[in-house]
Every structure is written in C-alpha cells, then in structure tokens.
Design a protein around this motif. Structure first.
Motif, PDB file in Angstrom:
ATOM      1  N   SER A 135       0.828  -1.206   0.000  1.00  0.00           N
ATOM      2  CA  SER A 135       0.000   0.000   0.000  1.00  0.00           C
ATOM      3  C   SER A 135       0.862   1.254   0.000  1.00  0.00           C
ATOM      4  O   SER A 135       1.917   1.295   0.645  1.00  0.00           O
ATOM      5  CB  SER A 135      -0.902   0.035   1.240  1.00  0.00           C
ATOM      6  N   VAL A 136       0.385   2.283  -0.688  1.00  0.00           N
ATOM      7  CA  VAL A 136       1.043   3.595  -0.682  1.00  0.00           C
ATOM      8  C   VAL A 136       0.579   4.364   0.542  1.00  0.00           C
ATOM      9  O   VAL A 136      -0.622   4.479   0.806  1.00  0.00           O
ATOM     10  CB  VAL A 136       0.696   4.391  -1.956  1.00  0.00           C
ATOM     11  N   THR A 137       1.533   4.920   1.308  1.00  0.00           N
ATOM     12  CA  THR A 137       1.182   5.675   2.514  1.00  0.00           C
ATOM     13  C   THR A 137       1.633   7.132   2.466  1.00  0.00           C
ATOM     14  O   THR A 137       1.190   7.933   3.280  1.00  0.00           O
ATOM     15  CB  THR A 137       1.782   5.015   3.768  1.00  0.00           C
ATOM     16  N   ALA A 138       2.520   7.486   1.544  1.00  0.00           N
ATOM     17  CA  ALA A 138       3.021   8.864   1.446  1.00  0.00           C
ATOM     18  C   ALA A 138       3.707   9.037   0.103  1.00  0.00           C
ATOM     19  O   ALA A 138       4.024   8.051  -0.573  1.00  0.00           O
ATOM     20  CB  ALA A 138       3.985   9.181   2.592  1.00  0.00           C
ATOM     21  N   GLU A 139       3.960  10.282  -0.274  1.00  0.00           N
ATOM     22  CA  GLU A 139       4.655  10.558  -1.528  1.00  0.00           C
ATOM     23  C   GLU A 139       5.474  11.827  -1.404  1.00  0.00           C
ATOM     24  O   GLU A 139       5.243  12.655  -0.512  1.00  0.00           O
ATOM     25  CB  GLU A 139       3.660  10.688  -2.688  1.00  0.00           C
ATOM     26  N   ARG A 140       6.428  11.987  -2.323  1.00  0.00           N
ATOM     27  CA  ARG A 140       7.253  13.194  -2.372  1.00  0.00           C
ATOM     28  C   ARG A 140       7.852  13.345  -3.759  1.00  0.00           C
ATOM     29  O   ARG A 140       8.262  12.357  -4.374  1.00  0.00           O
ATOM     30  CB  ARG A 140       8.380  13.143  -1.327  1.00  0.00           C
ATOM     31  N   TRP A 141       7.883  14.583  -4.252  1.00  0.00           N
ATOM     32  CA  TRP A 141       8.563  14.896  -5.512  1.00  0.00           C
ATOM     33  C   TRP A 141       9.995  15.309  -5.216  1.00  0.00           C
ATOM     34  O   TRP A 141      10.247  16.083  -4.295  1.00  0.00           O
ATOM     35  CB  TRP A 141       7.851  16.035  -6.238  1.00  0.00           C
ATOM     36  N   LEU A 142      10.931  14.791  -6.004  1.00  0.00           N
ATOM     37  CA  LEU A 142      12.350  15.091  -5.820  1.00  0.00           C
ATOM     38  C   LEU A 142      12.921  15.646  -7.122  1.00  0.00           C
ATOM     39  O   LEU A 142      12.743  15.058  -8.190  1.00  0.00           O
ATOM     40  CB  LEU A 142      13.109  13.816  -5.431  1.00  0.00           C
ATOM     41  N   LEU A 143      13.607  16.780  -7.026  1.00  0.00           N
ATOM     42  CA  LEU A 143      14.283  17.369  -8.179  1.00  0.00           C
ATOM     43  C   LEU A 143      15.562  16.579  -8.445  1.00  0.00           C
ATOM     44  O   LEU A 143      16.412  16.440  -7.560  1.00  0.00           O
ATOM     45  CB  LEU A 143      14.611  18.835  -7.912  1.00  0.00           C
ATOM     46  N   LEU A 144      15.710  16.061  -9.666  1.00  0.00           N
ATOM     47  CA  LEU A 144      16.873  15.247 -10.019  1.00  0.00           C
ATOM     48  C   LEU A 144      17.925  16.092 -10.734  1.00  0.00           C
ATOM     49  O   LEU A 144      17.599  16.916 -11.586  1.00  0.00           O
ATOM     50  CB  LEU A 144      16.467  14.087 -10.934  1.00  0.00           C
ATOM     51  N   ASP A 145      19.174  15.851 -10.396  1.00  0.00           N
ATOM     52  CA  ASP A 145      20.283  16.567 -11.057  1.00  0.00           C
ATOM     53  C   ASP A 145      21.105  15.545 -11.850  1.00  0.00           C
ATOM     54  O   ASP A 145      22.180  15.128 -11.437  1.00  0.00           O
ATOM     55  CB  ASP A 145      21.163  17.292 -10.029  1.00  0.00           C
ATOM     56  N   GLN A 146      20.595  15.131 -12.980  1.00  0.00           N
ATOM     57  CA  GLN A 146      21.284  14.130 -13.790  1.00  0.00           C
ATOM     58  C   GLN A 146      22.591  14.733 -14.323  1.00  0.00           C
ATOM     59  O   GLN A 146      22.588  15.662 -15.120  1.00  0.00           O
ATOM     60  CB  GLN A 146      20.398  13.673 -14.950  1.00  0.00           C
ATOM     61  N   THR A 147      23.708  14.171 -13.867  1.00  0.00           N
ATOM     62  CA  THR A 147      25.040  14.730 -14.131  1.00  0.00           C
ATOM     63  C   THR A 147      25.895  13.720 -14.883  1.00  0.00           C
ATOM     64  O   THR A 147      25.888  12.526 -14.554  1.00  0.00           O
ATOM     65  CB  THR A 147      25.714  15.101 -12.789  1.00  0.00           C
ATOM     66  N   LEU A 148      26.634  14.194 -15.874  1.00  0.00           N
ATOM     67  CA  LEU A 148      27.537  13.324 -16.633  1.00  0.00           C
ATOM     68  C   LEU A 148      28.904  13.330 -15.969  1.00  0.00           C
ATOM     69  O   LEU A 148      29.485  14.390 -15.724  1.00  0.00           O
ATOM     70  CB  LEU A 148      27.650  13.809 -18.081  1.00  0.00           C
ATOM     71  N   MET A 149      29.446  12.145 -15.682  1.00  0.00           N
ATOM     72  CA  MET A 149      30.700  12.040 -14.922  1.00  0.00           C
ATOM     73  C   MET A 149      31.557  10.899 -15.455  1.00  0.00           C
ATOM     74  O   MET A 149      31.064   9.953 -16.069  1.00  0.00           O
ATOM     75  CB  MET A 149      30.392  11.815 -13.440  1.00  0.00           C
ATOM     76  N   ALA A 150      32.855  10.993 -15.194  1.00  0.00           N
ATOM     77  CA  ALA A 150      33.800   9.962 -15.629  1.00  0.00           C
ATOM     78  C   ALA A 150      35.017   9.992 -14.721  1.00  0.00           C
ATOM     79  O   ALA A 150      35.116  10.832 -13.810  1.00  0.00           O
ATOM     80  CB  ALA A 150      34.205  10.193 -17.089  1.00  0.00           C
ATOM     81  N   LEU A 151      35.958   9.086 -14.948  1.00  0.00           N
ATOM     82  CA  LEU A 151      37.185   9.065 -14.159  1.00  0.00           C
ATOM     83  C   LEU A 151      37.940  10.386 -14.309  1.00  0.00           C
ATOM     84  O   LEU A 151      37.903  11.008 -15.379  1.00  0.00           O
ATOM     85  CB  LEU A 151      38.085   7.913 -14.611  1.00  0.00           C
ATOM     86  N   PRO A 152      38.627  10.819 -13.269  1.00  0.00           N
ATOM     87  CA  PRO A 152      39.422  12.048 -13.358  1.00  0.00           C
ATOM     88  C   PRO A 152      40.399  11.994 -14.529  1.00  0.00           C
ATOM     89  O   PRO A 152      41.019  10.953 -14.796  1.00  0.00           O
ATOM     90  CB  PRO A 152      40.159  12.086 -12.015  1.00  0.00           C
ATOM     91  N   GLY A 153      40.499  13.099 -15.244  1.00  0.00           N
ATOM     92  CA  GLY A 153      41.388  13.170 -16.393  1.00  0.00           C
ATOM     93  C   GLY A 153      40.709  12.878 -17.709  1.00  0.00           C
ATOM     94  O   GLY A 153      41.243  13.200 -18.774  1.00  0.00           O
TER      95      GLY A 153
END
Length: 297
Positions: free
Chosen positions: A78-96
């Motif tokens: 059963s669903v008891t609560a909800e929340r909207w979350l702002l997503l920060d989709q970020t592109l990342m890779a190994l340093p260098g």
C-alpha cells in the motif's frame, strides 16, 4: 534507544532513492537496504525484511512507471506517502577523462530516457542500460573504466571521486521524480489522494460516475492509464489517481467508484505532496482524459 527503521530502496549510496528516503523519513534513524531492482524491493517488503520501501512511480519527463503499480498489487503493498524530488542528472567519468574521450554513456534506462535530447546530440557515443545510476558511478571508479561516462547525481560523483563532464544533462532542468512510501499495512490517516486499480471494462463508467465531481472542481484526476500486460491471459487493468482537498472528498469519490467497479483495488489513500510543476508537465505524456478518450473510444 529506538531501533533503526529499515527501508528498502532501489540502488545504493548516493542514489536518488536514497535521497528520497531520507526526505520522506527526516526524523528517523534509517537502515537502508539496497535492492538491484523494483521486484527485489517489493519482495523485501512483502517478506518482512524491511519496515517500508521507497519506490519511484512517475517522472516529469519520462512519465509514469506503470509496471510499478502492478508490482504493488502483486505483492499486496500500500502507498502511505509521496514526495517529488528534483533530479540533477550529471555526466561524470574518471578524473582526467574529457568528453571527447567518451565512447559510451551508462545509466539506468529511465535516466537515459530523461536525457535523450543530450544523448542524441552525441551520435558517435553509444549508451548502455544499467540497474542503477549511483551504482554505475561506483562501478566506473572501482574498475577504473576509461572511455565510459555515467549519468547519476552530483552526490554520486562526489562520493566516488569522479569528474563532472557536464552538469544537469536532462531534457529539462526541472526534472522531477515522484517517490512513494510502501507499506504492508493500510494505515488510517487523513488523506486527500487515492491510487486505485480498475478493470479496463469499467474505466469509462467510473469516469462517468465521477464527472459531476470533476466538473465542480472538487476533485482532480491526475492519472488514468493502462498498466502494461504481464500475463496476456489476464484482463487489462488501469491505474487511476484522484486528488481532492479533504479526506471526505476522497471517501465520496471512492464510494462512487465502488458502486460501478466493486472489483477495484485500492493501492493507497494518503496525503498528496505539493506538485512542483503544472500537472500537464508532470504527466510526461498525454493528459489522462485524452488517453482515456483515445483508448476507450
């Protein structure tokens, strides 16, 4: 000392599910159980391994995650609560690593969908679906994978010491996902939102029964869509979500629906979260009424 509250989430540390869980249970001491998939998450809750689960059900760009509603029913949750979350989709890779070094971009399929405009601007770069955004970032770091970038949260980049190649690469900077709290119980609580499952053959009759209330403006129909069939031999089922201003309004709406669809299933009656965007942007697809008119004509 009170024991930790056990919460199942999809993904690991620095995942969006982890952030959502901490926001949904801000005052609790949490023990998070990382699950590799939504079915695993639902099973963990159903079998009592955890007290609650937090699961994504809708994104403002990609639309609703309709199979997740079927999983709730399948596992008796059963669903008891909800929340909207702002997503920060970020592109990342190994340093260098630089963008021109990247040959593939890995992430969860829903994250890739949210970032399809950006990905289409890189026609030479292939994409690969993974089970989780943050765990993909972890994998790049642990295995020192070069030539590959991950799409995940900035928190994941910081946790796994990855270099940010591009900030927020989603199609829209206002990229929100709705997360719900799932329980094995149906708690009695003040509520102004309901999530139900209806057989397809009574959806139009159900809407007709609610029409007067909808026209008054006391109720808002925020979702009515068919759930993808898992078993072709089973009758098609639709998910419907209604929002009101009081518990009484929701109770009256459910009573109207019960009269025309006694076989409906209630997935939850709970307090609605404040919507961060207009509903036509949160659906991530056609408006609910237009979908019904298209599917049921």
């Amino acid at each position: 000392m009170n024991r930790a509250l056990k919460i199942a989430i999809q993904g690991g540390p620095a995942s969006f599910h982890e952030t959502a869980a901490k926001q949904l249970f801000p005052a609790a001491h949490l023990q998070l159980l990382s699950c590799a998939s939504f079915p695993e998450l639902c099973e963990a809750l159903e079998t009592g391994l955890v007290d609650f689960a937090v699961m994504a059900v809708q994104n403002s760009l990609a639309g609703p995650l309709l199979p997740n509603y079927g999983m709730m029913d399948q596992h008796g949750l059963s669903v008891t609560a909800e929340r909207w979350l702002l997503l920060d989709q970020t592109l990342m890779a190994l340093p260098g690593q630089k963008l021109e070094d990247i040959q593939e971009i890995w992430s969860h399929p829903i994250a890739l969908l949210q970032c399809c405009d950006y990905l289409n601007s890189l026609p030479e770069v292939k994409t690969k679906e993974t089970s989780d955004t943050a765990d993909t970032a972890r994998l790049l770091q642990e295995d020192q994978i070069k030539g590959v970038a991950a799409i995940a949260s900035r928190k994941a980049a910081e946790l796994y010491c990855l270099e940010v190649l591009n900030d927020n690469v989603a199609n829209d900077e206002e990229n929100y996902t709705r997360f719900v709290v799932l329980s094995r119980e149906k708690p009695a609580q003040e509520a102004n939102k309901a999530t139900l499952l209806l057989p397809s053959n009574v959806v139009k009759a159900s809407l007709d029964s609610l029409q007067e209330e909808l026209e008054k403006g006391t109720l808002e129909l925020t979702m009515v869509q068919p759930i993808p069939e898992v078993n072709p031999s089973q009758a098609e089922v639709w998910v419907m979500e209604l929002e009101g201003t009081t518990t009484q309004e929701i109770d009256q709406a459910v009573a109207l629906l019960t009269a025309v669809a006694p076989a409906h299933k209630m997935l939850g009656v709970y307090p609605k979260a404040v919507a961060p965007l207009p509903m036509d942007r949160l659906n991530g697809c056609l408006s609910p009424l237009l979908i019904v008119q298209t599917e049921l004509v």
